[in-house]
Design an enzyme around this catalytic site. Structure first.
Site, short mmCIF file in Angstrom:
data_model
loop_
_atom_site.label_atom_id
_atom_site.label_comp_id
_atom_site.label_asym_id
_atom_site.label_seq_id
_atom_site.Cartn_x
_atom_site.Cartn_y
_atom_site.Cartn_z
N SER A 98 61.04 61.57 -3.95
CA SER A 98 60.39 60.57 -3.63
C SER A 98 60.61 59.27 -4.47
CB SER A 98 58.87 60.81 -3.70
OG SER A 98 58.00 59.80 -3.24
N THR A 99 59.89 58.93 -5.24
CA THR A 99 59.85 57.38 -5.69
C THR A 99 61.25 57.58 -6.72
OG1 THR A 99 57.67 57.14 -5.94
CG2 THR A 99 59.00 55.59 -7.35
N HIS A 141 60.78 60.74 0.76
CA HIS A 141 59.54 59.88 1.21
C HIS A 141 59.94 58.67 1.37
CE1 HIS A 141 56.49 62.71 -1.30
NE2 HIS A 141 56.96 63.26 -0.08
N MET A 149 56.46 60.67 -7.34
CA MET A 149 55.12 60.36 -7.83
C MET A 149 54.41 61.36 -7.20
SD MET A 149 53.18 58.40 -9.79
CE MET A 149 51.55 58.17 -10.27
N ASP A 176 53.63 66.36 -3.96
CA ASP A 176 54.22 67.03 -2.90
C ASP A 176 55.48 67.80 -3.28
OD1 ASP A 176 54.63 67.47 -0.23
OD2 ASP A 176 55.71 65.64 0.25
#
Length: 374
Positions: free
Chosen positions: A189-190, A215, A308, A311
């Site tokens: 993600s991030t 993401h 972050m 998930d």
């Protein structure tokens, strides 16, 4: 004894639209953990303000007069690296520019439509606040030169947090037996756009097939896959429903869709579907990882990388329980050590490795070696 006052994340908003500046200021200031220091119309005004007070996070538009956001971002990252959240229009053209911004050091993306802007920003206030808070924890030293479509919801209220049960049932007591074809499942993600670029560009043409959930909003994943495809020896593209996962190919889940690994005989293919948000994401890493646990078992390597939240943490544990090999990226090389940290805490990671070690582990696994814990 009184409790210490809450330390609020200090934010600067840079956007040439007065409506956007006002709406962003209102929704971010409504969060008790965030304080908007100022909202300015262009980067030149921002630089004047930053002479007296430097923000912890900058929310930045990319298309502005006098100086564009991309030029401003590169200037910031060269002089004083600061977490930046890009506020971009949800268009193909905006996607290409935003990917340049991510490559230049932005942490993440929030999207804005051309119409119904104020209502959209109000509805997405929880996501905006989460993006800013995640950015405030980002390790900007890891940012080299380092979302999703949501259903309508009540302003300021986060969507229900479904698990992967909303998409497919957990694995049975026995995962599918190993075959000769080995594959990789990656979730991030991030900070993941830069991390994936670093890993995938190190892989030779002869590499195991790779399924990836990053993401990212819809319209952005196709542009991201195209960018990686131009940089890598392996082929990289946005996944299509029913597409076979082959050696030398990396498939990225489309933004706004879930992606699952399926098996037909000795072959693996991707199923791309609609469905509710899982862990408030679509695509969700947990959905990919659970599907990998069910259909690949010991024939898959699961890798959870910078991001972050949590998930993918449960899904990685399910993969390990099904006999898969599993790796979590280490804290030192993460932009945000959220998802890997949760996976490690839940016991899903056999091994914790730096970003630079991951390409060798992927190739070793593809060559038939087991990933042992250390």
């Amino acid at each position: 004894m009184q409790n210490a006052p809450l330390r609020r994340v200090q934010v600067m908003i840079v956007d040439d639209s007065a409506v956007v500046r006002q709406a962003l200021t209102e929704v971010l200031n409504a969060d008790p953990g965030i304080e908007v220091l100022c909202a300015v119309a262009d980067p030149l005004l921002a630089m004047e303000r930053m002479k007296t007070k430097w923000p912890q996070v900058i929310v930045l538009d990319v298309e502005m007069p006098r100086m564009d956001g991309l030029t401003f971002l590169r200037k910031i990252m060269a002089e004083r690296p600061t977490p930046v959240v890009i506020c971009s229009t949800l268009t193909e053209a905006g996607a290409a520019t935003t990917l340049e911004a991510l490559a230049a050091g932005a942490v993440s993306i929030v999207t804005k439509p051309k119409l119904g802007l104020r209502r959209f920003i109000e509805d997405a206030s929880a996501d905006l606040a989460s993006a800013v808070k995640a950015a405030s924890h980002a390790n900007v030293n890891r940012l080299r030169v380092a979302h999703r479509t949501e259903p309508q919801q009540q302003p300021g209220v986060a969507p229900p947090k479904f698990t992967a049960d909303a998409i497919l049932a957990p694995s049975g007591p026995k995962a599918m037996q190993q075959t000769t074809e080995r594959i990789i499942a990656i979730g991030t993600s991030t900070g993941g756009t830069q991390a994936l670029e670093q890993v995938l560009t190190c892989l030779p043409r002869v590499s195991p097939g790779i399924a990836i959930v990053q993401h990212m909003p819809e319209k952005f994943t196709a542009a991201f896959a195209s960018r990686l495809n131009n940089l890598c020896q392996i082929e990289v593209r946005e996944a299509k429903h029913g597409e076979r996962l082959l050696p030398g190919l990396a498939l990225i889940a489309p933004g706004g869709k879930h992606m699952m690994l399926k098996r037909s005989g000795a072959y693996y293919y991707m199923e791309v579907i609609d469905g509710p948000l899982v862990n408030r994401h679509r695509p969700s890493v947990d959905v990919l990882f659970r599907s990998a646990a069910k259909c690949a078992g010991p024939n898959v390597l699961g890798v959870i990388m910078t991001g972050m939240g949590d998930d993918g943490a449960r899904g990685l544990k399910e993969m390990r329980d099904a006999g898969a090999s599993t790796i979590a990226q280490d804290e030192a090389s993460c932009v945000v050590f959220g998802m890997p940290k949760e996976a490690i805490r839940m016991g899903g990671a056999q091994r914790v490795q730096s970003l630079g070690e991951l390409p060798r582990s992927i190739l070793d696994f593809g060559a038939g070696k087991r990933i042992e814990g250390k």
